[in-house]
Design a protein around this motif. Structure first.
Motif, short mmCIF file in Angstrom:
data_model
loop_
_atom_site.label_atom_id
_atom_site.label_comp_id
_atom_site.label_asym_id
_atom_site.label_seq_id
_atom_site.Cartn_x
_atom_site.Cartn_y
_atom_site.Cartn_z
N LYS A 149 -13.74 27.28 -13.26
CA LYS A 149 -14.30 26.17 -12.70
C LYS A 149 -13.44 25.51 -11.76
N PHE A 150 -13.86 24.96 -10.62
CA PHE A 150 -12.96 24.63 -9.55
C PHE A 150 -13.73 23.11 -8.70
N ILE A 151 -12.87 22.41 -8.56
CA ILE A 151 -13.07 21.47 -7.62
C ILE A 151 -12.75 21.53 -6.19
N CYS A 152 -13.42 20.89 -5.47
CA CYS A 152 -13.07 21.05 -4.01
C CYS A 152 -12.78 19.72 -3.12
N PRO A 153 -11.83 18.89 -3.51
CA PRO A 153 -11.56 17.59 -2.76
C PRO A 153 -11.21 17.89 -1.37
N PHE A 154 -11.80 16.92 -0.33
CA PHE A 154 -11.67 17.23 0.98
C PHE A 154 -10.48 16.20 1.76
N MET A 155 -9.74 15.63 0.96
CA MET A 155 -8.45 15.06 1.42
C MET A 155 -7.56 14.59 0.41
N TRP A 156 -6.27 14.77 0.77
CA TRP A 156 -5.34 14.28 -0.22
C TRP A 156 -4.06 13.35 0.63
N GLY A 157 -3.50 12.66 -0.13
CA GLY A 157 -2.47 11.91 0.49
C GLY A 157 -1.11 11.84 -0.29
N ASN A 158 -0.13 11.83 0.16
CA ASN A 158 1.20 11.88 -0.28
C ASN A 158 1.73 10.50 -0.29
N TYR A 159 2.41 9.98 -1.36
CA TYR A 159 3.21 8.75 -1.14
C TYR A 159 4.77 8.97 -1.24
N TYR A 160 5.29 9.14 -0.19
CA TYR A 160 6.62 9.67 -0.08
C TYR A 160 7.56 8.63 -0.66
N ILE A 161 7.42 7.27 -0.45
CA ILE A 161 8.20 6.46 -0.92
C ILE A 161 8.16 5.48 -2.07
N GLU A 162 6.70 5.74 -2.70
CA GLU A 162 6.46 5.19 -3.87
C GLU A 162 5.62 5.90 -4.60
N THR A 163 5.20 5.41 -5.81
CA THR A 163 4.27 6.36 -6.70
C THR A 163 2.72 5.83 -6.51
N VAL A 164 2.07 6.36 -6.93
CA VAL A 164 0.63 5.97 -6.85
C VAL A 164 0.48 4.65 -7.55
N ARG A 165 1.02 4.45 -8.82
CA ARG A 165 0.93 2.95 -9.44
C ARG A 165 1.64 2.02 -8.54
N SER A 166 2.72 2.21 -8.07
CA SER A 166 3.41 1.13 -7.17
C SER A 166 2.71 0.87 -5.83
N GLN A 167 2.15 2.20 -5.33
CA GLN A 167 1.32 2.14 -4.24
C GLN A 167 -0.06 1.07 -4.37
N TYR A 168 -0.50 1.21 -5.59
CA TYR A 168 -1.82 0.39 -5.71
C TYR A 168 -1.38 -0.84 -6.05
N GLU A 169 -0.29 -1.14 -6.99
CA GLU A 169 0.24 -2.43 -7.29
C GLU A 169 0.46 -3.25 -5.92
N HIS A 170 1.15 -2.78 -4.89
CA HIS A 170 1.48 -3.37 -3.41
C HIS A 170 0.35 -3.57 -2.66
N ALA A 171 -0.63 -2.89 -2.77
CA ALA A 171 -1.86 -2.76 -1.75
C ALA A 171 -3.12 -3.55 -2.44
N HIS A 172 -3.16 -3.76 -3.84
CA HIS A 172 -4.51 -4.24 -4.54
C HIS A 172 -3.97 -5.07 -5.35
N ASN A 173 -4.85 -5.56 -6.45
CA ASN A 173 -4.64 -6.47 -7.80
C ASN A 173 -4.05 -5.59 -8.74
N LYS A 174 -3.04 -5.97 -9.07
CA LYS A 174 -2.07 -5.14 -10.16
C LYS A 174 -2.80 -5.19 -11.51
N ARG A 175 -3.49 -6.59 -11.71
CA ARG A 175 -4.29 -6.68 -13.06
C ARG A 175 -5.41 -5.85 -13.20
#
Length: 147
Positions: free
Chosen positions: A2-28
């Motif tokens: 089985k496989f999945i085919c996502p159409f786009m990916w991003g790299n957060y070079y200077i922070e993690t997925v968690r820290s990016q979300y917490e800086h851009a959105h509501n951490k709670r």
């Protein structure tokens, strides 16, 4: 296999997925999603932690997969999102952050992929609109250092 085919990916070079979300959105909101996973889907918590500590993310909620996988994914995803909807109040969110369920579903897709250990084939996306990189970088820096 089985496989999945996502159409786009991003790299957060200077922070993690968690820290990016917490800086851009509501951490709670992210914290509440983590609580829901611990309560309702504890077998996914290690995948959640791994994704949140990574620097790569499949984004835009665009993917191709077999219907059976899609149905399985949606059942899992919407169980979490409908639970979250009952736990958070977005009435005072601006238009951007009111899209919380879309932003979180991008992260949750990656959690589901990590747990399922599915083979992934990425397909590029073409942007037809010009990206103003100076504006994008400015907004990123403003979010990151607002505290």
């Amino acid at each position: 296999m089985k496989f999945i085919c996502p159409f786009m990916w991003g790299n957060y070079y200077i922070e993690t997925v968690r820290s990016q979300y917490e800086h851009a959105h509501n951490k709670r909101d992210l914290g509440e999603v983590e609580n829901i996973i611990k309560e309702k889907h504890p077998e996914y918590i290690k995948a959640f932690e791994k994704v949140m500590n990574s620097r790569k993310l499949y984004i835009y909620n665009m993917f191709a997969m077999k219907k059976s996988l899609f149905d399985e994914y949606c059942a899992w995803l919407f169980d979490i999102l409908f639970t979250l909807e009952n736990r958070i109040d977005i009435s005072d969110y601006d238009k951007y952050n009111a899209r919380v369920f879309g932003f979180l579903s991008e992260r949750l897709f990656n959690v589901w992929l990590e747990k399922k250990s599915l083979k992934v084939k990425t397909i590029d996306v073409v942007f037809l609109e010009k990206i103003n990189w100076l504006k994008k970088i400015y907004k990123f820096m403003k979010r990151k250092y607002k505290d």
